[in-house]
Design a protein around this motif. Sequence first.
Motif, PDB file in Angstrom:
ATOM      1  N   GLY A  72       0.815  -1.213   0.000  1.00  0.00           N
ATOM      2  CA  GLY A  72       0.000   0.000   0.000  1.00  0.00           C
ATOM      3  C   GLY A  72       0.847   1.261   0.000  1.00  0.00           C
ATOM      4  O   GLY A  72       0.525   2.236  -0.683  1.00  0.00           O
ATOM      5  N   ILE A  73       1.929   1.231   0.753  1.00  0.00           N
ATOM      6  CA  ILE A  73       2.818   2.392   0.792  1.00  0.00           C
ATOM      7  C   ILE A  73       3.462   2.612  -0.575  1.00  0.00           C
ATOM      8  O   ILE A  73       3.519   3.734  -1.078  1.00  0.00           O
ATOM      9  CB  ILE A  73       3.883   2.213   1.897  1.00  0.00           C
ATOM     10  CG1 ILE A  73       3.222   2.289   3.277  1.00  0.00           C
ATOM     11  CG2 ILE A  73       4.977   3.261   1.776  1.00  0.00           C
ATOM     12  CD1 ILE A  73       4.134   1.916   4.416  1.00  0.00           C
ATOM     13  N   VAL A  74       3.937   1.526  -1.186  1.00  0.00           N
ATOM     14  CA  VAL A  74       4.567   1.638  -2.502  1.00  0.00           C
ATOM     15  C   VAL A  74       3.550   2.098  -3.545  1.00  0.00           C
ATOM     16  O   VAL A  74       3.830   2.994  -4.357  1.00  0.00           O
ATOM     17  CB  VAL A  74       5.216   0.295  -2.906  1.00  0.00           C
ATOM     18  CG1 VAL A  74       5.645   0.306  -4.362  1.00  0.00           C
ATOM     19  CG2 VAL A  74       6.403  -0.013  -2.009  1.00  0.00           C
ATOM     20  N   ALA A  75       2.356   1.498  -3.527  1.00  0.00           N
ATOM     21  CA  ALA A  75       1.320   1.885  -4.490  1.00  0.00           C
ATOM     22  C   ALA A  75       0.916   3.343  -4.301  1.00  0.00           C
ATOM     23  O   ALA A  75       0.712   4.073  -5.279  1.00  0.00           O
ATOM     24  CB  ALA A  75       0.105   0.971  -4.346  1.00  0.00           C
ATOM     25  N   GLY A  76       0.805   3.779  -3.059  1.00  0.00           N
ATOM     26  CA  GLY A  76       0.478   5.176  -2.789  1.00  0.00           C
ATOM     27  C   GLY A  76       1.551   6.115  -3.289  1.00  0.00           C
ATOM     28  O   GLY A  76       1.259   7.177  -3.853  1.00  0.00           O
ATOM     29  N   GLY A  77       2.804   5.734  -3.102  1.00  0.00           N
ATOM     30  CA  GLY A  77       3.898   6.562  -3.601  1.00  0.00           C
ATOM     31  C   GLY A  77       3.913   6.649  -5.113  1.00  0.00           C
ATOM     32  O   GLY A  77       4.110   7.724  -5.689  1.00  0.00           O
ATOM     33  N   ILE A  78       3.678   5.517  -5.765  1.00  0.00           N
ATOM     34  CA  ILE A  78       3.635   5.512  -7.229  1.00  0.00           C
ATOM     35  C   ILE A  78       2.462   6.344  -7.732  1.00  0.00           C
ATOM     36  O   ILE A  78       2.596   7.133  -8.672  1.00  0.00           O
ATOM     37  CB  ILE A  78       3.568   4.065  -7.765  1.00  0.00           C
ATOM     38  CG1 ILE A  78       4.897   3.357  -7.490  1.00  0.00           C
ATOM     39  CG2 ILE A  78       3.236   4.035  -9.252  1.00  0.00           C
ATOM     40  CD1 ILE A  78       4.872   1.871  -7.774  1.00  0.00           C
ATOM     41  N   PHE A  79       1.302   6.174  -7.106  1.00  0.00           N
ATOM     42  CA  PHE A  79       0.119   6.928  -7.530  1.00  0.00           C
ATOM     43  C   PHE A  79       0.330   8.419  -7.307  1.00  0.00           C
ATOM     44  O   PHE A  79      -0.035   9.243  -8.160  1.00  0.00           O
ATOM     45  CB  PHE A  79      -1.114   6.443  -6.760  1.00  0.00           C
ATOM     46  CG  PHE A  79      -2.393   6.990  -7.280  1.00  0.00           C
ATOM     47  CD1 PHE A  79      -2.950   8.132  -6.738  1.00  0.00           C
ATOM     48  CD2 PHE A  79      -3.054   6.360  -8.322  1.00  0.00           C
ATOM     49  CE1 PHE A  79      -4.136   8.638  -7.217  1.00  0.00           C
ATOM     50  CE2 PHE A  79      -4.242   6.858  -8.811  1.00  0.00           C
ATOM     51  CZ  PHE A  79      -4.780   8.005  -8.257  1.00  0.00           C
ATOM     52  N   ALA A  80       0.924   8.787  -6.178  1.00  0.00           N
ATOM     53  CA  ALA A  80       1.181  10.205  -5.914  1.00  0.00           C
ATOM     54  C   ALA A  80       2.172  10.771  -6.916  1.00  0.00           C
ATOM     55  O   ALA A  80       2.038  11.919  -7.366  1.00  0.00           O
ATOM     56  CB  ALA A  80       1.697  10.381  -4.488  1.00  0.00           C
ATOM     57  N   LYS A  81       3.159   9.997  -7.294  1.00  0.00           N
ATOM     58  CA  LYS A  81       4.151  10.443  -8.265  1.00  0.00           C
ATOM     59  C   LYS A  81       3.528  10.606  -9.653  1.00  0.00           C
ATOM     60  O   LYS A  81       3.819  11.561 -10.365  1.00  0.00           O
ATOM     61  CB  LYS A  81       5.308   9.435  -8.304  1.00  0.00           C
ATOM     62  CG  LYS A  81       6.420   9.800  -9.233  1.00  0.00           C
ATOM     63  CD  LYS A  81       7.220  10.958  -8.698  1.00  0.00           C
ATOM     64  CE  LYS A  81       8.404  11.219  -9.600  1.00  0.00           C
ATOM     65  NZ  LYS A  81       9.014  12.510  -9.317  1.00  0.00           N
ATOM     66  N   LYS A  82       2.633   9.694 -10.024  1.00  0.00           N
ATOM     67  CA  LYS A  82       1.999   9.753 -11.343  1.00  0.00           C
ATOM     68  C   LYS A  82       1.038  10.937 -11.452  1.00  0.00           C
ATOM     69  O   LYS A  82       0.946  11.572 -12.498  1.00  0.00           O
ATOM     70  CB  LYS A  82       1.228   8.464 -11.631  1.00  0.00           C
ATOM     71  CG  LYS A  82       2.087   7.250 -11.771  1.00  0.00           C
ATOM     72  CD  LYS A  82       2.668   7.166 -13.139  1.00  0.00           C
ATOM     73  CE  LYS A  82       3.460   5.877 -13.257  1.00  0.00           C
ATOM     74  NZ  LYS A  82       4.124   5.741 -14.513  1.00  0.00           N
ATOM     75  N   THR A  83       0.310  11.220 -10.381  1.00  0.00           N
ATOM     76  CA  THR A  83      -0.678  12.301 -10.441  1.00  0.00           C
ATOM     77  C   THR A  83      -0.077  13.663 -10.194  1.00  0.00           C
ATOM     78  O   THR A  83      -0.655  14.668 -10.579  1.00  0.00           O
ATOM     79  CB  THR A  83      -1.804  12.058  -9.408  1.00  0.00           C
ATOM     80  OG1 THR A  83      -1.237  11.941  -8.100  1.00  0.00           O
ATOM     81  CG2 THR A  83      -2.581  10.812  -9.746  1.00  0.00           C
ATOM     82  N   ASN A  84       1.073  13.721  -9.566  1.00  0.00           N
ATOM     83  CA  ASN A  84       1.749  14.990  -9.292  1.00  0.00           C
ATOM     84  C   ASN A  84       3.161  14.940  -9.850  1.00  0.00           C
ATOM     85  O   ASN A  84       4.112  14.710  -9.113  1.00  0.00           O
ATOM     86  CB  ASN A  84       1.815  15.230  -7.764  1.00  0.00           C
ATOM     87  CG  ASN A  84       0.947  16.359  -7.336  1.00  0.00           C
ATOM     88  OD1 ASN A  84       0.389  17.069  -8.163  1.00  0.00           O
ATOM     89  ND2 ASN A  84       0.810  16.510  -6.037  1.00  0.00           N
ATOM     90  N   PRO A  85       3.344  15.143 -11.126  1.00  0.00           N
ATOM     91  CA  PRO A  85       4.704  15.070 -11.672  1.00  0.00           C
ATOM     92  C   PRO A  85       5.558  16.226 -11.149  1.00  0.00           C
ATOM     93  O   PRO A  85       5.053  17.278 -10.759  1.00  0.00           O
ATOM     94  CB  PRO A  85       4.488  15.175 -13.177  1.00  0.00           C
ATOM     95  CG  PRO A  85       3.171  15.821 -13.340  1.00  0.00           C
ATOM     96  CD  PRO A  85       2.359  15.472 -12.137  1.00  0.00           C
ATOM     97  N   SER A  86       6.840  16.001 -11.155  1.00  0.00           N
ATOM     98  CA  SER A  86       7.747  17.047 -10.670  1.00  0.00           C
ATOM     99  C   SER A  86       7.766  18.199 -11.664  1.00  0.00           C
ATOM    100  O   SER A  86       7.475  18.026 -12.857  1.00  0.00           O
ATOM    101  CB  SER A  86       9.152  16.466 -10.501  1.00  0.00           C
ATOM    102  OG  SER A  86       9.696  16.121 -11.754  1.00  0.00           O
ATOM    103  N   PRO A  87       8.098  19.410 -11.224  1.00  0.00           N
ATOM    104  CA  PRO A  87       8.109  20.571 -12.114  1.00  0.00           C
ATOM    105  C   PRO A  87       9.085  20.434 -13.279  1.00  0.00           C
ATOM    106  O   PRO A  87       8.862  20.976 -14.355  1.00  0.00           O
ATOM    107  CB  PRO A  87       8.516  21.720 -11.220  1.00  0.00           C
ATOM    108  CG  PRO A  87       8.344  21.252  -9.834  1.00  0.00           C
ATOM    109  CD  PRO A  87       8.383  19.760  -9.863  1.00  0.00           C
ATOM    110  N   VAL A  88      10.153  19.656 -13.100  1.00  0.00           N
ATOM    111  CA  VAL A  88      11.141  19.487 -14.162  1.00  0.00           C
ATOM    112  C   VAL A  88      10.545  18.693 -15.319  1.00  0.00           C
ATOM    113  O   VAL A  88      10.672  19.071 -16.480  1.00  0.00           O
ATOM    114  CB  VAL A  88      12.402  18.791 -13.607  1.00  0.00           C
ATOM    115  CG1 VAL A  88      13.386  18.481 -14.721  1.00  0.00           C
ATOM    116  CG2 VAL A  88      13.041  19.632 -12.522  1.00  0.00           C
ATOM    117  N   THR A  89       9.849  17.591 -14.989  1.00  0.00           N
ATOM    118  CA  THR A  89       9.270  16.776 -16.065  1.00  0.00           C
ATOM    119  C   THR A  89       8.032  17.443 -16.653  1.00  0.00           C
ATOM    120  O   THR A  89       7.701  17.228 -17.798  1.00  0.00           O
ATOM    121  CB  THR A  89       8.918  15.371 -15.561  1.00  0.00           C
ATOM    122  OG1 THR A  89       8.026  15.485 -14.457  1.00  0.00           O
ATOM    123  CG2 THR A  89      10.155  14.620 -15.159  1.00  0.00           C
TER     124      THR A  89
END
Length: 92
Positions: A72-89
């Motif tokens: 769940g922690i890993v999935a949450g991190g991946i989902f958060a990363k996918k929905t909130n991309p970094s400003p550089v990308t």
Amino acid sequence: MIGIVLIVIGAIVLLVGGLQIMDAIEAQQQTEALGTLFGGASNELMQELGVSSAIEQAKTKGIISTVLGLSGIVAGGIFAKKTNPSPVTAAN
């Protein structure tokens, strides 16, 4: 937002799994201490009552909860990363 919720739920499930494992280990130590106190008759009674299998089931549930919590922690991190991309990308 959903990613953060998944991370928090995963952390809670991980905590519960860890506590289940600790409780099972404590119960196993107590039954071993009881076995040494009363000898072989106590060990046979514990086996007939199924105490050791119940302790193993508790350990298994704890391990499953721990794995689910980590997932769940890993999935949450991946989902958060996918929905909130970094400003550089996002700029590219």
